[in-house]
Design a protein around this motif. Sequence first.
Motif, short mmCIF file in Angstrom:
data_model
loop_
_atom_site.label_atom_id
_atom_site.label_comp_id
_atom_site.label_asym_id
_atom_site.label_seq_id
_atom_site.Cartn_x
_atom_site.Cartn_y
_atom_site.Cartn_z
N GLU A 1 12.86 -4.59 -70.50
CA GLU A 1 12.73 -3.94 -69.18
C GLU A 1 13.49 -2.60 -69.19
OE1 GLU A 1 10.81 -4.88 -66.70
OE2 GLU A 1 10.19 -6.69 -67.75
N SER A 2 14.68 -2.59 -69.80
CA SER A 2 15.46 -1.34 -69.86
C SER A 2 14.75 -0.30 -70.71
CB SER A 2 16.85 -1.60 -70.46
OG SER A 2 17.51 -2.57 -69.72
N THR A 3 14.11 -0.76 -71.80
CA THR A 3 13.36 0.17 -72.67
C THR A 3 12.26 0.85 -71.88
OG1 THR A 3 13.84 -1.25 -74.53
CG2 THR A 3 12.02 0.29 -74.82
N LYS A 4 11.60 0.07 -71.02
CA LYS A 4 10.52 0.64 -70.20
C LYS A 4 11.08 1.71 -69.27
CE LYS A 4 7.77 -3.58 -70.18
NZ LYS A 4 7.47 -4.76 -69.37
N MET A 5 12.28 1.47 -68.71
CA MET A 5 12.88 2.46 -67.80
C MET A 5 13.26 3.72 -68.56
SD MET A 5 15.32 0.43 -65.25
CE MET A 5 14.80 -1.11 -64.58
N LEU A 6 13.79 3.54 -69.77
CA LEU A 6 14.16 4.71 -70.59
C LEU A 6 12.93 5.56 -70.87
CD1 LEU A 6 16.51 2.84 -73.09
CD2 LEU A 6 17.23 4.66 -71.56
N MET A 7 11.83 4.88 -71.19
CA MET A 7 10.60 5.62 -71.50
C MET A 7 10.08 6.35 -70.28
SD MET A 7 8.39 3.42 -74.15
CE MET A 7 7.86 2.35 -72.91
N ARG A 8 10.19 5.67 -69.14
CA ARG A 8 9.70 6.27 -67.89
C ARG A 8 10.45 7.57 -67.62
NH1 ARG A 8 9.70 1.71 -64.15
NH2 ARG A 8 8.24 0.99 -65.73
N TYR A 9 11.77 7.52 -67.85
CA TYR A 9 12.57 8.71 -67.57
C TYR A 9 12.25 9.83 -68.57
CZ TYR A 9 16.41 11.63 -66.15
OH TYR A 9 17.13 12.70 -65.67
N LEU A 10 12.10 9.47 -69.84
CA LEU A 10 11.80 10.49 -70.86
C LEU A 10 10.43 11.11 -70.59
CD1 LEU A 10 13.18 8.68 -74.03
CD2 LEU A 10 14.20 10.63 -72.84
N ALA A 11 9.48 10.28 -70.14
CA ALA A 11 8.15 10.81 -69.82
C ALA A 11 8.24 11.75 -68.63
CB ALA A 11 7.21 9.65 -69.52
N TYR A 12 9.12 11.44 -67.70
CA TYR A 12 9.30 12.28 -66.50
C TYR A 12 9.89 13.64 -66.92
CZ TYR A 12 12.03 13.76 -62.38
OH TYR A 12 12.61 14.47 -61.38
N MET A 13 10.87 13.60 -67.81
CA MET A 13 11.51 14.85 -68.24
C MET A 13 10.59 15.70 -69.11
SD MET A 13 14.47 15.02 -66.91
CE MET A 13 15.55 16.10 -67.82
N GLY A 14 9.86 15.06 -69.99
CA GLY A 14 9.03 15.84 -70.93
C GLY A 14 7.57 15.77 -70.56
N LEU B 1 26.85 12.31 -67.87
CA LEU B 1 27.01 10.86 -68.04
C LEU B 1 28.31 10.41 -67.39
CD1 LEU B 1 25.37 8.62 -69.51
CD2 LEU B 1 26.92 8.90 -71.44
N GLY B 2 28.26 9.42 -66.53
CA GLY B 2 29.48 8.93 -65.87
C GLY B 2 29.62 9.46 -64.46
N GLU B 3 28.87 10.55 -64.14
CA GLU B 3 28.99 11.16 -62.81
C GLU B 3 28.36 10.26 -61.75
OE1 GLU B 3 26.99 15.07 -61.34
OE2 GLU B 3 28.28 15.54 -63.05
N LEU B 4 27.22 9.66 -62.13
CA LEU B 4 26.52 8.75 -61.19
C LEU B 4 26.63 7.31 -61.68
CD1 LEU B 4 23.32 10.93 -60.73
CD2 LEU B 4 25.05 10.50 -59.00
N SER B 5 26.07 6.38 -60.89
CA SER B 5 26.15 4.96 -61.27
C SER B 5 25.52 4.76 -62.65
CB SER B 5 25.36 4.12 -60.28
OG SER B 5 25.61 4.55 -58.99
N PRO B 6 26.06 3.80 -63.42
CA PRO B 6 25.47 3.56 -64.73
C PRO B 6 24.02 3.08 -64.60
CG PRO B 6 27.26 2.01 -64.29
CD PRO B 6 27.15 2.89 -63.09
N HIS B 7 23.15 3.60 -65.42
CA HIS B 7 21.74 3.25 -65.34
C HIS B 7 21.04 3.76 -66.59
CE1 HIS B 7 17.62 3.06 -63.77
NE2 HIS B 7 18.11 2.19 -62.91
N PRO B 8 19.97 3.09 -67.02
CA PRO B 8 19.24 3.62 -68.19
C PRO B 8 18.82 5.08 -68.01
CG PRO B 8 18.43 1.45 -67.66
CD PRO B 8 19.42 1.81 -66.59
N PHE B 9 18.56 5.52 -66.76
CA PHE B 9 18.17 6.92 -66.53
C PHE B 9 19.27 7.87 -67.01
CE2 PHE B 9 15.48 5.70 -62.52
CZ PHE B 9 14.52 5.15 -63.35
#
Length: 439
Positions: free
Chosen positions: A133-146, A94-102
């Motif tokens: 909209e941010s919630t949707k991005m968070l879910m997209r990332y979690l679905a990608y990881m798991g 966290l903090g290494e890349l640009s801030p983002h919901p991902f």
Amino acid sequence: MIGSHVWVEDPDDAWLDGEVIEINGEEIKVKCTAKTVVAKTSSSYPKDPEFPECGVDDMTKLAYLHEPGVLQNLKCRYDANEIYVMQKYKGAALGELSPHPFAVADSAYRQMINEGISQAILVSGESGAGKTESTKMLMRYLAYMGGRVSNAEERSVEQKVLESNPVLEAFGNAKTVRNNNSSRFGKFVEIQFDQRGRISGAAIRTYLLERSRVCQVSDPERNYHCFYMLCSARKEDVEKYKLGNPRTFHYLNQSNCIELDALNDSEEYIATRRAMDVVGISEEEQDAIFRVVAAILHLGNVEFSKGQETDASEPKNDKSRFHLKTAAELFICEWKTSNMPLLFRCDEKSLEESLCKRVFVTRDETITKALDPNAAALSRDALAKIVYSKLFDWLVEKINVAIGQDKESKFLIGVLDIYGFESFKTNRCLTGCHLPACL
Ligand SMILES: Nc1ncnc2c1ncn2[C@@H]1O[C@H](COP(=O)(O)OP(=O)(O)OP(=O)(O)O)[C@@H](O)[C@H]1O
């Protein structure tokens, strides 16, 4: 100050930047690239002369955080094709890349795996800030990881949650001053994982639906979308539910805002019914849902006048009697083959009695007290609110069945999309602003 760089409003380009060349009291003359303009000092904003060419990756790093500054930054980043890809965030601290919901989602996922503890992400902000909209991005990332999809036919959890959104939005979203599609309920989306960190299910928990909106709408807001959708539904449905122009219903015409430019209610009605099909709500269940929605509108048109006894009340005229009778007819759920809860089994007479009288049950006796017209109207509104919120809860349960919960899941990551608050001149306390609206 002469020579300083400023932003001034422009009717064609929104904002123009330039150099101040003259000051006349409250007015300044600004030399922009294409033209020279005169503007009020009070409506101009300072411009950062050292603003980097490619913009900044974190808005909080802007020297001036105002509308033209934010827009300039967004434009630079868009021009530089700065896009966010999930792959890049996988495993980055966290903090290494640009801030983002991902980045937040990645951190939550890794902490869950490394420490074996369920995580929660709180998404907060003013109404219209972009929480949903941010919630949707968070879910997209979690679905990608798991990710669990085993074959192309199977729909992912993220897909199932997103597919249920139109149903939730039709019944839980409304137009507010700040957002045409504002969520008027809090949502906690649980993404459930197994021991190996693979998604095993999901569930949506909702809370604090703004019930008062069902009976009270102020200009220029609207009631929940589903009411307007049903009034603009196909002709046979409008006739079946004895509906018509939304302006003829008290629960809708308290505000002058009925139609929205960006939203076609009749198309939304079709889309909502399609989404209901997808989440497994049968034709009969859909009919029962819309009967309840229509019944609430008719209920709202029942007015009361003084009855024959002291402090008693009765429906005001034939028009009120018609709406009372229609509401009673629509509330009757005779169909028993499915597990749809039996909301009411009432006729016109019993509905009238329940609105115009109050029953007190003591240890020894049952006392019936007549209500005056004002109290009867309050009973009517209370009934409309409770029925609507029960309907909403039922829909959420139905959606959870469709998504597929894993009650045995090992861990979960919850994403809390708290419902947006409006920023008033005086904000005494968040809970204080919210709770009365939900009662
Ligand atoms: N990341 C984004 N990309 C594109 N559009 C966005 C984004 N975030 C927000 N928006 C726009 O802003 C509108 C409001 O966003 P959203 O519904 O997420 O707000 P909210 O904070 O959930 O509001 P509320 O609390 O009122 O429900 C969206 O309909 C969309 O048009």
